[in-house]
Design a protein around this motif. Structure first.
Motif, mmCIF file in Angstrom:
data_model
loop_
_atom_site.group_PDB
_atom_site.id
_atom_site.type_symbol
_atom_site.label_atom_id
_atom_site.label_comp_id
_atom_site.label_asym_id
_atom_site.label_seq_id
_atom_site.Cartn_x
_atom_site.Cartn_y
_atom_site.Cartn_z
ATOM 1 N N MET A 197 -0.716 23.825 -16.168
ATOM 2 C CA MET A 197 -0.159 24.745 -16.657
ATOM 3 C C MET A 197 1.472 25.421 -17.702
ATOM 4 N N GLY A 198 1.909 25.404 -18.548
ATOM 5 C CA GLY A 198 2.997 25.176 -19.446
ATOM 6 C C GLY A 198 3.176 26.284 -20.263
ATOM 7 N N GLY A 199 4.451 26.221 -20.724
ATOM 8 C CA GLY A 199 4.343 26.764 -22.264
ATOM 9 C C GLY A 199 6.059 26.758 -22.665
ATOM 10 N N ALA A 246 6.194 34.054 -26.377
ATOM 11 C CA ALA A 246 5.747 33.235 -25.628
ATOM 12 C C ALA A 246 4.564 32.288 -25.978
ATOM 13 N N TRP A 247 4.763 31.292 -25.937
ATOM 14 C CA TRP A 247 2.964 30.638 -26.098
ATOM 15 C C TRP A 247 2.693 29.731 -24.730
ATOM 16 N N ARG A 248 1.888 29.445 -23.992
ATOM 17 C CA ARG A 248 1.000 29.634 -23.198
ATOM 18 C C ARG A 248 -0.516 28.378 -23.459
ATOM 19 N N PHE A 249 -0.293 27.765 -22.344
ATOM 20 C CA PHE A 249 -2.145 26.945 -21.617
ATOM 21 C C PHE A 249 -2.298 27.170 -20.396
ATOM 22 N N TRP A 250 -3.060 26.772 -20.255
ATOM 23 C CA TRP A 250 -3.880 26.410 -18.794
ATOM 24 C C TRP A 250 -5.394 25.431 -19.017
ATOM 25 N N ASN A 251 -4.756 24.276 -18.483
ATOM 26 C CA ASN A 251 -6.013 23.470 -18.178
ATOM 27 C C ASN A 251 -6.898 23.307 -16.940
#
Length: 848
Positions: free
Chosen positions: A377-379, A398-403
């Motif tokens: 998880m990050g961004g 903000a932009w974020r992702f979760w794998n």
């Protein structure tokens, strides 16, 4: 992982020695009663440069050209003061120190302004970063032990729900098609995935837990409350903190933070956290322990101050988890209403299998499918604060992702029933919030803003049967079920996609009728749109054209596909009246109309007798929430706080999670309960009994009930009944304990350690909760019994230099469950998420 921690720790240590930009700084140090203090230690933070006050409390210290800088004002028995200076003061500094155990008036920013928590007409708990560190609360699951109104349930990071006052997320397995009812914000950025709550905190300054709907103050609408987390910001004064903890089960945790000036108008901060631990459950099939910890996170921030009225912060972070874990242990077997040959004990007897232990707290499993719970998880975010007129304009982008990359053993046994259960997911989100907060007129202040979020989620899942599937799925006495290879390798490939967008306009004003009487109305308009696609395709198993064998295969898995698209608009709002009867009594009353957006099912649907999906369950109605609350915040005597709040929340079309008996419904499906009610009372207090003794505690009573729920799923023991649904009206909500509480205290005294002035202390804290249902429909087998745990710490702490303490958690080694859940297919066996056994260790911290 331990090598990675050591490498990052070394890099951060060398970064502490940054370049700084000689004049004398003068000042006077007194008590809060204006009595001069002699022999006070004045130190330029991060250096050995120091001075001592004379008998008039005066000091003179050479800045040695280090500007900006931070002065540490230290005196035994008093709270250390930190003063940041960007220039040499024209006049002597006036510093008043507070007694060490004088209750500090905590300030919060939940209403988008800095104010004392006792003046805020909201039920709110505040945990400072130092408190979290000292109690070992390095994630939300530990915070719940300090704030008993919070509940967190996690069978793995994806299947995590966080509730406040027993509301927020449907209890059980997670479905991406609905929004959480508890908002989770870090430095103003909304985190859409509940999995964020399982990650380690990184360099936290303060955690504010707001209870009740918060739709007119925060960007994302929240029906149950919000976590408002702020991290420590970059400083123009060089500084660093290093912390390392060692414990049993090879526990290792390292934290580091470095900050300093990178230019006259630019400062930076780099922070790291890493945690590792051996497993707490033995897998006798693999010969190694499972349920390990393996977390690493890093966060960087840049602060730019182009003018005195503008701050710009760019932040980026990345956190990874690579545990061998989240395995559940079989906790028991419930007899169902299926035929005798379909009972779990009969099934495993026919397969010549027995469980490795009948006692879950032997902590033994023999599961043959690897457990994998990998997540990244990050961004990044850009936050701009500009003072305009009597207020501040804030923009947060903000932009974020979760794998998510999992592997589960959903049958919880060493049999090859489900050989694979993997549903990897990638989620991304973009958020934008713009708001203005400040004084509008002499009598009116407020906040107004707009918010937008767009998120996508893609799941490409696999579920596959093993050689024991035939016996668990057998629903007739036909010998065709025994056909060799009929189900082995038979499974489904899943394509599940969802796109959700939301936009809102919100605002709240604070109208001062008099100095003591205020009225605070708030409004919100929201638009939500969700598009979902679900398709699963069967594969493998015995290749045959025999219609009877094909019919048996379809009883286990069948092809299914559907699409749904829905949108919804809503007006909501709240009104609060607050009356400050005196400087020590602040009373308030609130009514709020809130809602949780429309939901969609993206994990498969149950089927009718013809094998067709029940498409009327594809879209879930939005929740309509009506909330009532009264409270009073008091300071009954010096250095004390005592607060009480009474609340009642009625919800129409409550969104709940259903664990289906059909294997093809991968993670359960969503449904609406007609009406739910939660009501109760919360009490919390903090007391400084003497300069050496402090006590704090909180207790909450919660009555959560399905007022009307006529189409609830069958409880585990009624699986196989001639009906498909059950009326559970009047029964308790899952996850809702009637009673929960925390109690702690600290005994301390002045001391010196390696020349540093500080405190030697002994601290004890405890957390307890009563029993609760662990099933959407109450099952007598899925009731988690009440429990209490006790923790303690003994050591020395200083504001600068070396601090050390020994700690122990669950000192009485209490065996307890955090959650119980049935195996896939509802064959009768159910598993438990185990609470940690006794752990202990030592923590060393060094601050520059």
């Amino acid at each position: 992982m331990k090598t990675s921690i050591q490498n990052i720790f070394t890099i951060l240590f060398f970064l502490t020695f940054s370049i700084s930009f000689a004049q004398n700084i003068e000042g006077v140090v007194t008590t809060s009663e204006n009595v001069p203090l002699e022999a006070v230690n004045v130190v330029v933070k991060g250096t050995t440069n120091s001075a001592v006050t004379d008998n008039s409390g005066k000091f003179v210290i050479d800045s040695k050209g280090r500007l900006p800088l931070t002065l540490l004002i230290q005196y035994v028995g008093y709270t250390t003061a930190e003063i940041e200076l960007t220039a040499i003061p024209a006049n002597p500094l006036q510093v008043a120190l507070k007694e060490e155990n004088e209750l500090i008036e905590v300030v919060v920013s939940s209403r988008r302004r800095i104010e004392k928590v006792q003046d805020v007409p909201i039920a709110i708990s505040v945990i400072t970063g130092k408190q979290a560190e000292q109690t070992g609360a390095f994630n939300v699951n530990r915070i719940k032990e300090l704030v008993p109104s919070v509940q967190l349930y996690s069978s793995n990071p994806r299947n995590t729900g966080i509730n406040i006052r027993s509301l927020g997320s449907p209890f059980g397995l997670t479905n991406d098609g609905i929004d959480p009812g508890v908002g989770f914000y870090v430095d103003g950025v909304y985190y859409a995935r509940p999995a964020a709550t399982t990650l380690d905190f990184i360099d936290v300054e303060q955690i504010e837990v707001l209870r009740g709907p918060q739709g007119s103050l925060f960007g994302k609408n929240t029906t149950s409350g919000a976590f408002n987390i702020t991290t420590r910001k970059p400083s123009f004064t060089s500084g660093a903190d290093f912390e390392v903890s060692y414990g049993n089960y090879s526990f290792l945790q390292a934290k580091a933070s470095v900050t300093g000036a990178l230019g006259k108008k630019v400062a930076g901060r780099l922070s790291f956290s890493g945690t590792s631990r051996d497993g707490l459950v033995d897998n006798i099939a693999t010969g190694r322990s499972t349920n390990t910890l393996n977390n690493q996170g890093i966060r960087g921030q840049l602060l730019w101050t182009p003018t005195v009225n503008t701050n710009v912060i760019f932040a980026a972070d990345i956190t990874t988890q690579r545990p061998d874990g989240y395995a559940q242990v079989v906790a028991g077997v419930a007899p169902t209403q299926r035929a005798a040959y379909r009972q779990f004990d009969a099934i495993i007897a026919d397969l010549n299998y027995q469980l490795p232990s009948l006692n879950a707290f032997d902590r033994k499993i023999d599961q043959d499918t690897p457990w994998r719970s990998n997540q990244d998880m990050g961004g990044f975010s850009l936050n701009v604060d500009t003072k305009i007129g009597g207020g501040t304009l804030t923009s947060t982008t903000a932009w974020r992702f979760w794998n998510w990359d999992p592997s589960n053993d959903r049958d919880f046994t060493g049999l090859q029933v489900l050989a694979k259960s993997q549903n990897p997911t990638r989620q991304t989100q973009i958020t934008q919030e713009v708001r203005y907060a400040g004084q509008i007129t002499s009598k009116i202040s407020g906040v107004a803003g707009v918010f937008f979020i767009d998120q996508t989620s893609q799941t490409d899942g696999t579920e596959e049967s093993g050689n024991a599937q035939w016996r668990f799925s057998q629903s007739t006495t036909s010998n065709l079920w025994k056909t060799p290879g009929l189900f082995e390798g038979y499974g489904i490939k899943t394509d599940a996609r969802i796109r959700a967008s939301s936009a809102a306009v919100f605002g709240q004003i604070d109208w001062a009728i008099t100095d003591r009487l205020h009225i605070l109305p708030g409004l919100r308009y929201n638009f939500d749109k969700k598009d979902a696609h679900y398709a699963r395709t069967t594969y493998g198993g015995l290749q045959t054209t025999d219609p009877q064998l094909l019919a048996l295969k379809k009883l286990v898995y069948s092809d299914q596909a559907f699409d749904s698209s829905t949108d919804n608009t809503d007006f909501s709002g709240n009104i609060t009246v607050t009356f400050k009867a005196s400087d020590k009594i602040n009373a308030y009353g609130t009514f709020a109309k809130s809602y949780k957006p429309v939901g969609v099912n993206v994990a498969g649907l149950p089927t009718n007798s013809a094998g067709q999906p029940l498409l009327d369950l594809a879209v879930i109605k939005p929740e309509k929430v009506y909330h009532y609350e009264v409270g009073v915040k008091t300071s009954p005597f010096r250095n004390s706080i005592f607060n009480i709040a009474l609340f009642k929340t009625d919800i129409k079309d409550f969104q709940t999670n259903v664990q289906a008996a059909e294997l093809g419904v991968n993670r359960g499906y969503l449904a609406n309960a007609d009406k739910v009610r939660v009501q109760g009372v919360e009490v919390d207090g903090s007391f400084v009994i003497s300069p050496n003794l402090t006590i704090n505690g909180a207790v909450t009573y919660t009555d959560g009930t399905y007022v009307k729920f006529t189409n609830a799923p069958l409880p585990l023991e009624e699986t196989g009944a001639p009906v498909s649904f059950k009326d559970v009206s009047g029964t308790n909500l899952p996850g809702a304990s009637r009673w929960a509480g925390s109690l702690g205290g600290e005994l301390s005294d002045n001391a010196r350690f390696f020349g540093n002035a500080g405190k030697v202390f002994l601290a004890v804290d405890s957390y307890a909760r009563s029993e609760f249902s662990s099933s959407p429909s109450a099952s007598k087998y899925l009731v988690v019994q009440g429990y209490a745990i006790f923790n303690a710490r003994l050591g020395f702490r200083a504001s600068q230099g070396l601090s050390v303490h020994f700690w122990g958690r669950n000192l009485l080694n209490k065996d307890y469950y955090e959650q119980l859940l049935p195996a896939g297919g509802n064959a009768g066996q159910y598993a438990g998420v185990l609470g940690d056994q006794r752990t202990y260790g030592i923590t060393l911290k060094y601050s520059l």
